[in-house]
Enzyme design. Structure first.
Site, PDB file in Angstrom:
ATOM      1  N   GLY A  94      42.895 -41.115   0.687  1.00  0.00           N
ATOM      2  CA  GLY A  94      41.653 -40.835   1.390  1.00  0.00           C
ATOM      3  C   GLY A  94      41.845 -39.783   2.462  1.00  0.00           C
ATOM      4  O   GLY A  94      42.755 -38.949   2.393  1.00  0.00           O
ATOM      5  N   SER A  95      41.014 -39.840   3.472  1.00  0.00           N
ATOM      6  CA  SER A  95      41.006 -38.817   4.511  1.00  0.00           C
ATOM      7  C   SER A  95      42.178 -38.980   5.471  1.00  0.00           C
ATOM      8  O   SER A  95      42.741 -40.071   5.621  1.00  0.00           O
ATOM      9  CB  SER A  95      39.698 -38.874   5.297  1.00  0.00           C
ATOM     10  OG  SER A  95      39.655 -40.043   6.095  1.00  0.00           O
ATOM     11  N   CYS A 135      42.490 -33.310  -4.540  1.00  0.00           N
ATOM     12  CA  CYS A 135      43.339 -33.151  -3.359  1.00  0.00           C
ATOM     13  C   CYS A 135      44.266 -31.951  -3.519  1.00  0.00           C
ATOM     14  O   CYS A 135      44.766 -31.404  -2.523  1.00  0.00           O
ATOM     15  CB  CYS A 135      44.140 -34.418  -3.084  1.00  0.00           C
ATOM     16  SG  CYS A 135      45.059 -35.027  -4.508  1.00  0.00           S
ATOM     17  N   GLU A 179      48.362 -40.879   0.657  1.00  0.00           N
ATOM     18  CA  GLU A 179      48.003 -39.639  -0.034  1.00  0.00           C
ATOM     19  C   GLU A 179      46.721 -39.142   0.612  1.00  0.00           C
ATOM     20  O   GLU A 179      45.625 -39.584   0.287  1.00  0.00           O
ATOM     21  CB  GLU A 179      47.806 -39.885  -1.533  1.00  0.00           C
ATOM     22  CG  GLU A 179      49.051 -40.368  -2.254  1.00  0.00           C
ATOM     23  CD  GLU A 179      50.122 -39.301  -2.395  1.00  0.00           C
ATOM     24  OE1 GLU A 179      49.866 -38.136  -2.031  1.00  0.00           O
ATOM     25  OE2 GLU A 179      51.221 -39.637  -2.875  1.00  0.00           O
ATOM     26  N   GLY A 220      43.498 -42.398   7.088  1.00  0.00           N
ATOM     27  CA  GLY A 220      44.910 -42.623   6.792  1.00  0.00           C
ATOM     28  C   GLY A 220      45.732 -42.869   8.039  1.00  0.00           C
ATOM     29  O   GLY A 220      46.670 -43.675   8.038  1.00  0.00           O
TER      30      GLY A 220
END
Length: 530
Positions: A247-248, A303, A269, A252
């Site tokens: 996620g962001s 991403c 990630e 994170g």
């Protein structure tokens, strides 16, 4: 526009309801249920409702964690090769449903059909890797300085792995984590994105059916659908030994602090602000399609999407002309229904994403950027020439692929952050050293690419003075990583590694074991303690 019978598609994936108005259950802990809020799944290409899902409550999530933990206690006793045999059946089940599950991913996420199927194939591929690991993973045997002593490294399962995934890869990211977690003897609890719940229901159904058919508790692959408070339960629970979060960067950071605060393990990630560099000696006919794919695939919502492009000044004008031409052709003929043949660019996933796109373009203009192509929403009409286009798509989240030119990256703060949209920032450079510095100048460090025919440049790029990213490519796209090597990034991308390589070790607790098979005490380092 391709017409899909959604109820029939869901039924083929074992997602059945008594009526179209009946919500699907969004909790699985060995039994399907859920009494939480009802969430509507929306087709991002049209804005139409696909189905409704009744999510889990906080209490049900805590109960699911307990059940998944209990299921793992039996699963860890199963020999690893036997676990691999179960994973082989899961693989076969996915293969037999790849067309339907791929179509559902395209419908609910918005990526084109080949990417939707490709995502399921990625799950299949990582299962192949895990099946091989089931007969080969283990630790080293090392030599002891003490007579009649044996030293080995042993990898045992952690326990329960929490998987929190994002909307852009609603099936594959779960597959990366679940495959390695299950083969190493763990159970999983999956909290998917609340905007791609149908994919998570279908995937969990396929996996759990195989587990149950083999006499194992389906709670090994538990699912808890819901909003942020459900993910918070997973992150904070001491019963969840490892949290894999995609996620962001902002969220994170909170996940990392929370899990570390209870001495748990995490795999992060997070953001990717990926760059491609084109040197004057590059094969430009290779570089151009590679960059177009990486910048426009999944409508700029990977991403690993290429968001920054650095062109050597000597080729900048020529390459930009070709790039702009390719973008204009895509805008006029290749944007449209993600299920239609010929479509290359589908919609953004949400209305929020469209607004972020517009803000980023406006900010780029304010900072002196020249919009060379795109920069606006797509306006559909009956005469629209895009693939699968027309008034049916007017309710969707459509934007034009966009190229923004900056002469000086230092005067463009907008380039420092990741915008999940098809915006490509282009900047010229004069030396390889300058380009590497530009590549490394952002907080994120996921993927990078250099296009060159010069071996000296290539080896500098992958060496200690080169790219600081976790994925470093030469003459290849920033997107499209295979599963055989570890996947993940550095810096604010989170330092996590999933998929291939040694990533499986993150799902284990390692012990260095010494066995003394003599009847004497022997001390290391020459210590005498008589």
């Amino acid at each position: 526009m391709v017409q899909i019978d959604v109820p029939a598609l869901l039924a083929r994936l074992s997602l059945t309801r008594s009526s179209c108005e009946t919500p699907l259950p969004g909790l699985y802990d060995g039994v399907w249920g859920g009494t939480g809020p009802i969430v509507t799944s929306v087709n991002p290409a049209t804005g139409e409702t696909l189905a409704r899902v009744q999510t889990a409550t906080v209490e049900e999530t805590n109960s699911a964690i307990v059940k998944a933990k209990e299921a793992q206690r039996e699963w860890r006793k199963v020999p690893a090769p036997t676990r691999g045999s179960v994973l082989r059946e899961i693989r076969d089940e996915l293969v037999s449903h790849i067309d339907d599950l791929g179509a559902l991913i395209s419908l609910e996420m918005g990526k084109i059909l080949s990417e939707g199927k490709g995502e399921v194939q990625e799950f299949v591929d990582i299962l192949d890797l895990a099946i091989g690991l089931s007969r080969s993973y283990g630790g080293n045997i090392v030599q002891s300085e003490r007579p009649n002593h044996f030293i080995t490294e042993v990898h045992n399962p952690l326990g329960l792995v929490g998987i929190i995934s994002a909307f852009n890869f609603p099936c594959a990211v779960y597959g990366w984590n679940a495959s390695l977690a299950l083969v190493t003897g763990n159970s999983t609890i999956w909290k998917p994105s609340p905007t791609t719940l149908l994919v998570s229901l279908a995937t969990t159904t396929l996996v759990s059916q195989v587990l149950e058919r083999n006499g194992h508790d389906g709670a090994l692959a538990s699912l808890v659908c819901g909003a942020g408070e459900i993910g918070k339960v997973v992150v904070e629970s001491n019963k969840v030994e490892l949290v894999s979060f995609t996620g962001s960067e902002e969220t994170g950071r909170t996940v990392a602090r929370t899990v570390a605060g209870r001495f748990g393990k995490s795999i992060l990630e997070l953001g990717g602000n990926n760059a491609a560099i084109v040197l004057p000696d590059a094969n430009l006919s290779l570089a151009l399609p590679s960059i177009v794919f990486a910048a426009l695939g999944t409508a700029g919502q990977r991403c690993t999407t290429t968001r920054r492009l650095f062109l050597h000044r000597s080729i900048c004008k020529t390459f930009l002309h070709s790039l702009v031409t390719a973008y204009k052709s895509t805008i006029s003929t290749r944007i449209g229904d993600p299920l239609a043949e010929g479509t290359l660019v589908g919609p953004l996933h949400s209305t929020d994403a469209v607004e972020r796109f517009e803000r980023a373009v406006a900010e780029a203009r304010e900072q002196g950027g020249q919009v060379l192509v795109g920069g606006d929403r797509v306006v559909w009409s009956e005469s629209a020439g895009a693939a699968g286009g027309g008034r049916e798509l007017e309710g969707g989240n459509w934007v034009q692929p966009t190229i923004v030119y900056f002469e000086d990256a230092g005067k463009a703060p907008v380039m420092q952050r990741e915008t999940f949209a098809p915006i490509l920032y282009v900047v010229p450079f004069d030396t390889l050293e300058e380009a590497i510095e530009l590549n490394n100048s952002v907080p994120q460090g996921l993927s990078s690419a250099l296009f060159t025919q010069n071996f000296s440049s290539a080896f500098k790029w992958i060496g200690p003075e080169g790219s600081d990213c976790g994925i470093v490519n030469v003459n290849g796209s920033t997107s499209g990583a295979e599963i055989s090597a570890a996947f993940g990034g550095n810096k604010s991308t989170g330092w996590g590694r999933e998929s291939g390589g040694d990533a499986w070790k993150a799902y284990c607790r390692q012990a260095s074991c010494t066995l003394n098979w003599s009847n004497e005490i022997a001390l290391a380092q020459g210590v005498v303690f008589d």
